[in-house]
Motif scaffolding. Structure first.
Motif, PDB file in Angstrom:
ATOM      1  N   ILE A  42     -23.464 118.345  -2.312  1.00  0.00           N
ATOM      2  CA  ILE A  42     -22.294 118.074  -3.148  1.00  0.00           C
ATOM      3  C   ILE A  42     -22.777 118.284  -4.577  1.00  0.00           C
ATOM      4  CG2 ILE A  42     -20.626 116.314  -3.863  1.00  0.00           C
ATOM      5  CD1 ILE A  42     -20.903 115.220  -0.978  1.00  0.00           C
ATOM      6  N   GLY A  77     -18.813 108.787   0.474  1.00  0.00           N
ATOM      7  CA  GLY A  77     -18.530 109.103   1.871  1.00  0.00           C
ATOM      8  C   GLY A  77     -18.065 110.537   2.100  1.00  0.00           C
ATOM      9  N   GLY A 104     -19.940 113.261   1.820  1.00  0.00           N
ATOM     10  CA  GLY A 104     -20.966 113.953   2.616  1.00  0.00           C
ATOM     11  C   GLY A 104     -20.758 113.662   4.095  1.00  0.00           C
ATOM     12  N   ARG A 121     -28.761 108.798   5.253  1.00  0.00           N
ATOM     13  CA  ARG A 121     -27.645 107.863   5.514  1.00  0.00           C
ATOM     14  C   ARG A 121     -26.397 108.619   5.940  1.00  0.00           C
ATOM     15  NH1 ARG A 121     -26.818 103.899   7.426  1.00  0.00           N
ATOM     16  NH2 ARG A 121     -24.841 103.516   6.366  1.00  0.00           N
ATOM     17  N   LYS A 124     -24.717 108.036   9.601  1.00  0.00           N
ATOM     18  CA  LYS A 124     -23.365 107.464   9.709  1.00  0.00           C
ATOM     19  C   LYS A 124     -22.475 108.281  10.656  1.00  0.00           C
ATOM     20  CE  LYS A 124     -22.580 107.115   5.187  1.00  0.00           C
ATOM     21  NZ  LYS A 124     -21.737 106.920   3.988  1.00  0.00           N
TER      22      LYS A 124
HETATM   23  C1  LIG Z   1     -27.027 114.148   0.330  1.00  0.00           C
HETATM   24  C2  LIG Z   1     -25.545 114.206  -0.017  1.00  0.00           C
HETATM   25  C3  LIG Z   1     -24.913 115.416   0.627  1.00  0.00           C
HETATM   26  C4  LIG Z   1     -24.887 112.948   0.549  1.00  0.00           C
HETATM   27  O1  LIG Z   1     -23.511 113.019   0.281  1.00  0.00           O
HETATM   28  P1  LIG Z   1     -22.715 111.728  -0.178  1.00  0.00           P
HETATM   29  O2  LIG Z   1     -21.276 112.046  -0.198  1.00  0.00           O
HETATM   30  O3  LIG Z   1     -23.329 111.218  -1.430  1.00  0.00           O
HETATM   31  O4  LIG Z   1     -23.028 110.813   1.071  1.00  0.00           O
HETATM   32  P2  LIG Z   1     -22.232 109.552   1.596  1.00  0.00           P
HETATM   33  O5  LIG Z   1     -21.511 108.888   0.462  1.00  0.00           O
HETATM   34  O6  LIG Z   1     -21.453 109.950   2.788  1.00  0.00           O
HETATM   35  O7  LIG Z   1     -23.425 108.646   2.106  1.00  0.00           O
HETATM   36  C5  LIG Z   1     -24.515 108.395   1.272  1.00  0.00           C
HETATM   37  C6  LIG Z   1     -25.153 107.102   1.701  1.00  0.00           C
HETATM   38  O8  LIG Z   1     -26.408 107.004   1.081  1.00  0.00           O
HETATM   39  C7  LIG Z   1     -26.457 105.879   0.250  1.00  0.00           C
HETATM   40  N1  LIG Z   1     -27.240 106.259  -0.921  1.00  0.00           N
HETATM   41  C8  LIG Z   1     -26.929 107.127  -1.876  1.00  0.00           C
HETATM   42  N2  LIG Z   1     -27.970 107.226  -2.740  1.00  0.00           N
HETATM   43  C9  LIG Z   1     -28.924 106.404  -2.284  1.00  0.00           C
HETATM   44  C10 LIG Z   1     -30.210 106.065  -2.743  1.00  0.00           C
HETATM   45  N3  LIG Z   1     -30.741 106.619  -3.826  1.00  0.00           N
HETATM   46  N4  LIG Z   1     -30.925 105.157  -2.027  1.00  0.00           N
HETATM   47  C11 LIG Z   1     -30.397 104.590  -0.919  1.00  0.00           C
HETATM   48  N5  LIG Z   1     -29.180 104.894  -0.430  1.00  0.00           N
HETATM   49  C12 LIG Z   1     -28.447 105.783  -1.119  1.00  0.00           C
HETATM   50  C13 LIG Z   1     -25.009 105.545  -0.074  1.00  0.00           C
HETATM   51  O9  LIG Z   1     -24.860 104.201  -0.421  1.00  0.00           O
HETATM   52  C14 LIG Z   1     -24.355 105.891   1.256  1.00  0.00           C
HETATM   53  O10 LIG Z   1     -24.610 104.928   2.245  1.00  0.00           O
HETATM   54  P3  LIG Z   1     -23.531 103.793   2.651  1.00  0.00           P
HETATM   55  O11 LIG Z   1     -22.246 104.507   2.966  1.00  0.00           O
HETATM   56  O12 LIG Z   1     -24.158 103.136   3.811  1.00  0.00           O
HETATM   57  O13 LIG Z   1     -23.392 102.933   1.436  1.00  0.00           O
HETATM   58  C15 LIG Z   1     -25.320 114.248  -1.552  1.00  0.00           C
HETATM   59  O14 LIG Z   1     -25.861 113.104  -2.131  1.00  0.00           O
HETATM   60  C16 LIG Z   1     -25.911 115.489  -2.175  1.00  0.00           C
HETATM   61  O15 LIG Z   1     -25.282 116.514  -2.156  1.00  0.00           O
HETATM   62  N6  LIG Z   1     -27.136 115.404  -2.740  1.00  0.00           N
HETATM   63  C17 LIG Z   1     -27.757 116.555  -3.380  1.00  0.00           C
HETATM   64  C18 LIG Z   1     -28.075 117.695  -2.413  1.00  0.00           C
HETATM   65  C19 LIG Z   1     -28.856 117.230  -1.214  1.00  0.00           C
HETATM   66  O16 LIG Z   1     -29.811 116.476  -1.339  1.00  0.00           O
HETATM   67  N7  LIG Z   1     -28.447 117.717  -0.050  1.00  0.00           N
HETATM   68  C20 LIG Z   1     -29.051 117.384   1.206  1.00  0.00           C
HETATM   69  C21 LIG Z   1     -30.241 118.216   1.481  1.00  0.00           C
HETATM   70  S1  LIG Z   1     -30.942 117.745   3.049  1.00  0.00           S
END
Ligand SMILES: CC(C)(COP(=O)(O)OP(=O)(O)OC[C@H]1O[C@@H](n2cnc3c(N)ncnc32)[C@H](O)[C@@H]1OP(=O)(O)O)[C@@H](O)C(=O)NCCC(=O)NCCS
Length: 183
Positions: A98, A107, A109, A142, A146
């Motif tokens: 994202i 949520g 992702g 996570r 989920k």
């Molecule tokens: C990884 C990614 C796709 C997740 O998408 P997202 O929409 O943020 O994910 P969600 O909101 O569905 O879930 C994230 C969960 O991680 C948790 N979280 C987020 N950052 C965190 C952190 N630094 N430490 C611990 N937990 C964390 C959130 O609280 C959530 O958990 P919960 O629903 O139990 O509270 C997004 O953060 C992203 O695009 N990151 C950059 C690119 C990347 O790393 N891609 C993945 C490569 S494998």
């Protein structure tokens, strides 16, 4: 591969991308060091040319599906990929980002992964989907857990996170059977 119709969820929809989607904003997602910190794509600088070339290759491939993640107002906020899909083993890898950080932790992702798994299991002869991530990437772990993915492997010190630090690689997996049971 491309999809001809939008894959619609509660807060987002997914669709195939073409040259019209290659905007400065999309390119900036790929080059943002905070977004790409745990992604292999960080090892190259992305340009309009390289993104277009990548889109063309993946859209023309017979085993990989790349979808843009859009809000219902039509804002392109990230991408998700399923592939390559193995024709014999029925397994595939899924990965996503994202790029618009305002949407992290909401949520989205999880929803994008769920929609892509649903579409992929429904449309292709897949038995199982896997995902791999750096162990430091808690948000990614996570989001997959989920959806129902389970931890399958931890490979110690597999990746060079930055100049000084090596880090573990984690693999998670989800069978079609388990996905359907949790739907
Ligand atoms: C990884 C990614 C796709 C997740 O998408 P997202 O929409 O943020 O994910 P969600 O909101 O569905 O879930 C994230 C969960 O991680 C948790 N979280 C987020 N950052 C965190 C952190 N630094 N430490 C611990 N937990 C964390 C959130 O609280 C959530 O958990 P919960 O629903 O139990 O509270 C997004 O953060 C992203 O695009 N990151 C950059 C690119 C990347 O790393 N891609 C993945 C490569 S494998």
């Amino acid at each position: 591969m491309v999809v001809s119709e939008n894959i619609v969820g509660k807060r987002i929809f997914l669709r195939s991308l073409d040259a019209h989607d290659v905007t400065e904003k999309y390119i900036s997602f790929l080059n943002d060091p905070e977004v790409n910190r745990y992604m292999e794509t960080r090892h190259q600088h992305w340009t309009s040319f390289s993104v277009n070339q990548y889109l063309k290759e993946i859209n023309e491939s017979k085993d990989s599906l790349l979808l843009g993640i859009f809000t219902h107002t039509g804002d392109h906020i990230g991408n998700i990929k399923c592939g390559p899909m193995h024709p014999i083993h029925g397994s595939a890898f899924i990965s996503l980002f994202i790029g618009n950080k305002n949407y992290w932790g909401m949520g989205i992702g999880e929803e994008a992964i769920r929609l892509t798994c649903q579409h992929s299991f429904d449309s292709f002869p897949l038995f199982k989907i896997n995902a791999g991530m750096y162990s430091d990437n808690t948000a990614s772990q996570r989001a997959f857990l989920k959806v129902g993915f389970e931890l399958e492997a931890i490979c110690q010190s597999q990746y060079q996170l930055n100049e000084n630090i090596r880090t573990n690689y984690i693999q998670v997996g989800l069978t079609k059977e388990k996905f359907l049971a949790t739907r």
